[in-house]
Design a protein around this motif. Sequence first.
Motif, PDB file in Angstrom:
ATOM      1  N   ALA A 160       0.823  -1.209   0.000  1.00  0.00           N
ATOM      2  CA  ALA A 160       0.000   0.000   0.000  1.00  0.00           C
ATOM      3  C   ALA A 160       0.860   1.264   0.000  1.00  0.00           C
ATOM      4  O   ALA A 160       0.471   2.285  -0.578  1.00  0.00           O
ATOM      5  CB  ALA A 160      -0.939  -0.007   1.202  1.00  0.00           C
ATOM      6  N   ASP A 161       2.025   1.202   0.636  1.00  0.00           N
ATOM      7  CA  ASP A 161       2.942   2.339   0.635  1.00  0.00           C
ATOM      8  C   ASP A 161       3.397   2.700  -0.767  1.00  0.00           C
ATOM      9  O   ASP A 161       3.848   3.825  -1.012  1.00  0.00           O
ATOM     10  CB  ASP A 161       4.164   2.047   1.514  1.00  0.00           C
ATOM     11  CG  ASP A 161       3.838   2.038   2.999  1.00  0.00           C
ATOM     12  OD1 ASP A 161       2.806   2.611   3.392  1.00  0.00           O
ATOM     13  OD2 ASP A 161       4.633   1.446   3.762  1.00  0.00           O
ATOM     14  N   PHE A 162       3.308   1.747  -1.695  1.00  0.00           N
ATOM     15  CA  PHE A 162       3.723   1.985  -3.079  1.00  0.00           C
ATOM     16  C   PHE A 162       2.525   2.066  -4.032  1.00  0.00           C
ATOM     17  O   PHE A 162       2.681   1.987  -5.250  1.00  0.00           O
ATOM     18  CB  PHE A 162       4.688   0.878  -3.521  1.00  0.00           C
ATOM     19  CG  PHE A 162       5.995   0.944  -2.796  1.00  0.00           C
ATOM     20  CD1 PHE A 162       7.081   1.615  -3.327  1.00  0.00           C
ATOM     21  CD2 PHE A 162       6.131   0.366  -1.535  1.00  0.00           C
ATOM     22  CE1 PHE A 162       8.279   1.698  -2.639  1.00  0.00           C
ATOM     23  CE2 PHE A 162       7.330   0.449  -0.829  1.00  0.00           C
ATOM     24  CZ  PHE A 162       8.402   1.129  -1.382  1.00  0.00           C
ATOM     25  N   GLY A 163       1.347   2.235  -3.445  1.00  0.00           N
ATOM     26  CA  GLY A 163       0.142   2.410  -4.245  1.00  0.00           C
ATOM     27  C   GLY A 163      -0.400   1.146  -4.861  1.00  0.00           C
ATOM     28  O   GLY A 163      -1.133   1.198  -5.858  1.00  0.00           O
ATOM     29  N   ILE A 164      -0.049  -0.020  -4.289  1.00  0.00           N
ATOM     30  CA  ILE A 164      -0.513  -1.301  -4.817  1.00  0.00           C
ATOM     31  C   ILE A 164      -1.563  -1.894  -3.890  1.00  0.00           C
ATOM     32  O   ILE A 164      -1.251  -2.261  -2.753  1.00  0.00           O
ATOM     33  CB  ILE A 164       0.656  -2.291  -4.965  1.00  0.00           C
ATOM     34  CG1 ILE A 164       1.682  -1.753  -5.969  1.00  0.00           C
ATOM     35  CG2 ILE A 164       0.151  -3.668  -5.397  1.00  0.00           C
ATOM     36  CD1 ILE A 164       2.937  -2.599  -6.082  1.00  0.00           C
ATOM     37  N   PRO A 165      -2.814  -1.995  -4.322  1.00  0.00           N
ATOM     38  CA  PRO A 165      -3.834  -2.664  -3.503  1.00  0.00           C
ATOM     39  C   PRO A 165      -3.555  -4.166  -3.469  1.00  0.00           C
ATOM     40  O   PRO A 165      -3.330  -4.789  -4.505  1.00  0.00           O
ATOM     41  CB  PRO A 165      -5.152  -2.370  -4.236  1.00  0.00           C
ATOM     42  CG  PRO A 165      -4.830  -1.304  -5.238  1.00  0.00           C
ATOM     43  CD  PRO A 165      -3.378  -1.458  -5.576  1.00  0.00           C
ATOM     44  N   ALA A 166      -3.560  -4.739  -2.284  1.00  0.00           N
ATOM     45  CA  ALA A 166      -3.308  -6.175  -2.138  1.00  0.00           C
ATOM     46  C   ALA A 166      -4.193  -6.711  -1.026  1.00  0.00           C
ATOM     47  O   ALA A 166      -4.744  -5.957  -0.224  1.00  0.00           O
ATOM     48  CB  ALA A 166      -1.837  -6.449  -1.834  1.00  0.00           C
ATOM     49  N   HIS A 167      -4.316  -8.036  -0.973  1.00  0.00           N
ATOM     50  CA  HIS A 167      -5.242  -8.639  -0.018  1.00  0.00           C
ATOM     51  C   HIS A 167      -4.824 -10.073   0.277  1.00  0.00           C
ATOM     52  O   HIS A 167      -3.955 -10.632  -0.393  1.00  0.00           O
ATOM     53  CB  HIS A 167      -6.669  -8.635  -0.578  1.00  0.00           C
ATOM     54  CG  HIS A 167      -6.803  -9.373  -1.883  1.00  0.00           C
ATOM     55  ND1 HIS A 167      -6.544  -8.794  -3.099  1.00  0.00           N
ATOM     56  CD2 HIS A 167      -7.144 -10.664  -2.153  1.00  0.00           C
ATOM     57  CE1 HIS A 167      -6.730  -9.676  -4.068  1.00  0.00           C
ATOM     58  NE2 HIS A 167      -7.092 -10.824  -3.512  1.00  0.00           N
TER      59      HIS A 167
END
Length: 229
Positions: free
Chosen positions: A122-129
């Motif tokens: 998220a710090d690099f703008g990547i949504p993950a789950h």
Amino acid sequence: MQGPSLCLFSWLGTVEYLSARSLQDSLVGLVHDGESPNTLLILEHPHVYTRGRLSQAEHLLSSEDELAASGVPVHDTDRGGQVTYHGPGQLVGYPIINLRDWSGGPLKYVRTLEQTIVDTLADFGIPAHTEQGLTGVWTTAGKVAAIGVKISRGVSFHGFSVNINTDLSWYRHIVSCGIADRPVTSMSRLLGEKVDQEAVRYSLVYRFGRAMGMRMSEVSPSEFVLAEE
């Protein structure tokens, strides 16, 4: 009032898989006996495939002889999970953590590692789950991080890997983590550009410390003795 427990961390650079494993084994004993603080080893491996305790023979799609001819070893290991790949452009983290002194057991620990990686991305703008029934971290384009741990006498080792600038073509030799119908991806593929790996490392250390409730302190790689291959 007692403050957060200490966790040392160090970037070791490129380390052969068996050398890193030997270092982990020695640290597990030291952490268990209270002779060393919790420690997070951060490194990169040369090309290597490893098989966890649940690995199946058919998930290695190229023979060991074929891979050896290309200079790529295959190692059996006692971590959880199945077959996976490590190599250049991938961040590997090996936390050696005394879980007896931490407020949670193995399942909470794995979930905390997953959340650490989700927050880092998220710090690099990547949504993950995370996904129900599966271990690791996922994006809409596929799996971006793998987790496989072992607990020995209450101390964790092995750990996680995050694909940053990884050459994903190396995954063609395996059924990654035993999941045939799901692709793997990398941060660089998701962002469409090469990613600053040092920035990812420091983001992950920060997120790890927050998630684990630990005070992170960097030490020189010279503090650790690596076995010769």
